[in-house]
Write an enzyme that holds these catalytic residues in place. Structure first.
Site, mmCIF file in Angstrom:
data_model
loop_
_atom_site.group_PDB
_atom_site.id
_atom_site.type_symbol
_atom_site.label_atom_id
_atom_site.label_comp_id
_atom_site.label_asym_id
_atom_site.label_seq_id
_atom_site.Cartn_x
_atom_site.Cartn_y
_atom_site.Cartn_z
ATOM 1 C CG ASN A 10 36.011 -35.334 73.921
ATOM 2 O OD1 ASN A 10 35.088 -36.036 74.356
ATOM 3 N ND2 ASN A 10 35.812 -34.320 73.093
ATOM 4 C CE LYS A 12 36.023 -35.718 69.682
ATOM 5 N NZ LYS A 12 36.354 -35.156 68.397
ATOM 6 C CG HIS A 96 34.188 -30.449 71.524
ATOM 7 N ND1 HIS A 96 33.909 -30.752 70.220
ATOM 8 C CD2 HIS A 96 35.398 -30.994 71.799
ATOM 9 C CE1 HIS A 96 34.922 -31.462 69.712
ATOM 10 N NE2 HIS A 96 35.832 -31.630 70.655
ATOM 11 N N GLY A 174 39.621 -34.926 63.988
ATOM 12 C CA GLY A 174 39.195 -36.179 63.357
ATOM 13 C C GLY A 174 39.585 -36.288 61.897
ATOM 14 C CB SER A 213 44.726 -35.019 64.063
ATOM 15 O OG SER A 213 43.497 -35.086 63.359
HETATM 16 P P1 13P Z 1 40.639 -35.986 67.369
HETATM 17 O O1 13P Z 1 41.834 -36.214 68.288
HETATM 18 O O2 13P Z 1 39.925 -37.229 67.018
HETATM 19 O O3 13P Z 1 41.028 -35.156 66.186
HETATM 20 O O4 13P Z 1 39.584 -35.106 68.218
HETATM 21 C C1 13P Z 1 40.014 -33.945 68.844
HETATM 22 C C2 13P Z 1 38.932 -33.459 69.747
HETATM 23 O O5 13P Z 1 37.899 -32.994 69.285
HETATM 24 C C3 13P Z 1 39.146 -33.579 71.197
HETATM 25 O O6 13P Z 1 38.172 -32.892 71.911
#
Ligand code: 13P
Length: 252
Positions: A10, A12, A96, A174, A213
């Site tokens: 993802n 983002k 999400h 994150g 993470s």
């Molecule tokens: P991270 O891997 O950066 O923690 O994000 C997870 C996430 O939200 C995937 O959709």
């Protein structure tokens, strides 16, 4: 029950079109011979078409990060599931936690989006997850249960065959604070149980991916858990080497 692991990057709100195509190309080239994992990437809307073109003929699937539930009409700024299919998507992430948190998305909207995705021939990746406060207050299972109930309301066995569920504890997104394999598996087993109640035997075939993470060095232990059937990867999906390290978790 054998479920093919589902690994989705993802991206983002990261990367312009050129950067997205570059990363997609690196992933496509490396994933070519890998057949025992299903790999999907979810770039920003503006890069979907170009990335979709680049992925043509490869086994890497294209996902969008969100969709609207109406097909067309006077809905300024929205993108329908049909249009996502038109640019080559086969999956769409819905619900999400960042959409729930920053855009006020509720389970009822997630449900409409997931239904619209299915109607357009897309496979929805439905996200659920508790906040840190909810976990500390012992409300994790109640929260997950309510999210599943609201998001999957009205879904039958046919829909079940197309679904992916992503369990993403908000406190692990994150933050570098991954859920332990035991913590994640406990919730995944709970989700599995709920899915079997709603979909009977078909609930067993639904992949439940973990997000929060995930990194190359923790992917294997997470993915070896009996009910963890994949990963939704944020930060570590933005670098080809890290993402591919997760895709190849078995050799890690
Ligand atoms: P991270 O891997 O950066 O923690 O994000 C997870 C996430 O939200 C995937 O959709």
């Amino acid at each position: 029950m054998t479920r093919v692991p589902f690994i989705c990057g993802n991206w983002k709100l990261h990367k312009n079109v050129a950067e997205s195509v570059e990363l997609a190309t690196a992933i496509k080239n490396a994933v070519g011979p890998i057949r025992d994992v299903e790999v999907t990437i979810a770039p920003v809307f503006t890069a979907l078409y170009a990335v979709g073109k680049r992925l043509e003929g490869s086994s890497v699937a294209l996902a969008a990060q969100d969709c609207f539930w109406k097909s067309d009409g006077a809905y300024t700024g929205e993108v329908s599931a049909e249009l996502l299919r038109d640019v080559g998507c086969s999956y769409v992430i819905v619900g999400h936690s960042e959409r729930r948190q920053f855009f006020g998305e509720l389970d009822a909207a997630v449900n409409l989006k997931a239904k619209a995705a299915l109607a357009a021939g897309l496979r929805p990746i439905v996200c659920v997850g508790e906040s840190e406060r909810e976990r500390d207050a012992g409300e994790t299972f109640g929260r997950i249960s309510a999210q599943l109930e609201g998001s999957l309301e009205g879904f039958g066995q046919e829909a079940a065959a197309k679904l992916v569920i992503a369990y993403e504890p908000i406190w692990a997104i994150g933050t570098g604070r991954t859920a332990t394999p035991g913590q994640a598996e406990e919730v995944h087993a709970f989700v599995r149980d709920r899915l079997k109640k709603q979909f009977s035997a078909a609930g067993d075939s639904i992949r439940i991916a973990y997000g929060g993470s995930v990194k190359p060095d923790n992917a294997r232990l997470l993915l070896e858990q009996p009910n963890i059937d994949g990963a939704l990867v944020g930060g570590a999906s933005l670098k080809a080497d890290d993402f591919l390290g997760i895709v190849k978790y078995r050799s890690g």
